[in-house]
Design a protein around this motif. Sequence first.
Motif, short mmCIF file in Angstrom:
data_model
loop_
_atom_site.label_atom_id
_atom_site.label_comp_id
_atom_site.label_asym_id
_atom_site.label_seq_id
_atom_site.Cartn_x
_atom_site.Cartn_y
_atom_site.Cartn_z
N VAL A 171 7.02 -20.51 3.08
CA VAL A 171 5.97 -21.46 2.69
C VAL A 171 5.29 -22.00 3.94
O VAL A 171 5.95 -22.46 4.88
CB VAL A 171 6.55 -22.63 1.86
N LEU A 172 3.96 -21.98 3.95
CA LEU A 172 3.16 -22.48 5.07
C LEU A 172 2.72 -23.92 4.81
O LEU A 172 2.77 -24.41 3.69
CB LEU A 172 1.93 -21.59 5.27
N GLY A 173 2.28 -24.60 5.87
CA GLY A 173 1.67 -25.91 5.71
C GLY A 173 2.62 -27.09 5.73
O GLY A 173 2.34 -28.13 5.12
N ASN A 174 3.74 -26.96 6.47
CA ASN A 174 4.76 -28.01 6.48
C ASN A 174 4.86 -28.70 7.83
O ASN A 174 4.32 -28.23 8.83
CB ASN A 174 6.12 -27.41 6.12
N ASP A 175 5.62 -29.78 7.86
CA ASP A 175 5.91 -30.49 9.09
C ASP A 175 7.38 -30.91 9.08
O ASP A 175 7.93 -31.22 8.01
CB ASP A 175 5.03 -31.74 9.23
N ALA A 176 8.02 -30.92 10.24
CA ALA A 176 9.43 -31.29 10.34
C ALA A 176 9.71 -31.95 11.67
O ALA A 176 9.08 -31.61 12.68
CB ALA A 176 10.32 -30.06 10.16
N HIS A 177 10.67 -32.88 11.67
CA HIS A 177 11.11 -33.52 12.90
C HIS A 177 12.62 -33.70 12.86
O HIS A 177 13.19 -34.03 11.81
CB HIS A 177 10.43 -34.88 13.09
N LEU A 178 13.25 -33.51 14.00
CA LEU A 178 14.70 -33.67 14.09
C LEU A 178 15.09 -35.14 14.04
O LEU A 178 14.38 -36.01 14.55
CB LEU A 178 15.22 -33.06 15.39
#
Length: 446
Positions: free
Chosen positions: A67-74
């Motif tokens: 899936v494209l169009g995501n954001d993530a942070h540790l």
Amino acid sequence: MSGPAATLPEAAGTPRLAELRVEDERGPLSARRAEAALRRLGRDASEQSLLAHHLAQVEGVVSSPLVLGNDAHLLVDGPKTQDAMFQAIAQAQHHIDLETYILEADGAGERLAELLEERRARGVEVRVLYDSVGSIATPAAYFDRLRAAGVAVCEFNPVNPLRLAGDTQLNINNRDHRKILVVDRQVAFTGGINISAVYSSGSFGRKVKTPDPKSGWRDTHVIVRGPVVSQFQNLFDEGWQGQRCQPAAPPREAVQDKAPGRAGAMAMRVVAADPASQRSELYVALLSAIDHASKRVWLTYGYFVPDERTLESLIAASRRGVDVRLALPGFSDFWAPFHAGRSHYDTLLEAGIRVFERRDALLHAKTAVIDGVWSSVGSTNLDWRSFVHNYEADVLVLDAGFAREMEALFARDEAASHEILAQEWKRRDVGKRFLEWLARRWEYFL
């Protein structure tokens, strides 16, 4: 015993990127758009080759599309993770779904209960799925309190012989080791962190002669936004339905209008382990990524009891010039997997693999970063229990920026660790060697 999936699917010839399943916030991409999007994920030829061969190899094994169009942070360690999770819960407007292995009543558990009670009083629907063994020490009164507030509470695979005998899908050895939080179907969390007092403080910057195995654990979680959150939601709903929890999960078509929108530019997918269907998607995905790596394989695992196939992949990567490093615990809350993992150090060191042990804090994280573009964060350990016996959940992130964040965290762990050198390891005493031999006999159950 060679492992849960000793033979990976073949990815013969040149991978056909147009044949892979790729979606964004609007749904499946056409073959032309999917191929173009996948080629943009790699910054150079080596990264493009890794991703192309890896994605082709796991296409028929992993159930969820990319899936494209995501954001993530540790989120590093307990305090930051729980602050972020509790903030999301406090802001919930519609739904809160929590799935966890350990849910303790005190400390963070008390704070969680207060937040869930407050949100429920404002009409937010709340579901909590906890593991019967992992939370066996939690008083029943805690869960009764949540139920009295209107929270839907469900016990995963109860430690009850009568119920086990009545359901062939339930085995007391199969535990729900997942850590998933989904809020309003818009934000999701996953990783290695439970609701437990061992996360009351962080693991970096402490100067203690004798680390406390009951506090300050070193662990990693991740916060995710974007269309991939729907995969977390679906996985939670499957677990809820599989345990016949009430109320029943709504049909997927009933919540399509609430699907999360685009939040960034990262490509992701959720992978799961489900012993009832004999699948461990991270096992296949991780080995495939290692097998196609050309630069770096940096793994951080709180429990490291590798099967033969995993060892072969790590050793082969090192021998073809890949920088293979393992960040592992220097002590543990359970002696058997700790010493079973150490029993493989001789073989790893001989192959040129570097091994680092965190001895100042109990390492519990489960992460991997490969070639500066492929990353995983979740609940799956590199051991037989996760690959064969447990229900697990991880998120795969194909993004160079996120990989840089992962590599920076690995470097922090490495700097805080003691590197195991071959000559030093050969001088370990007979007592440690005996424990390694003994634990090795029980690897399949660890």
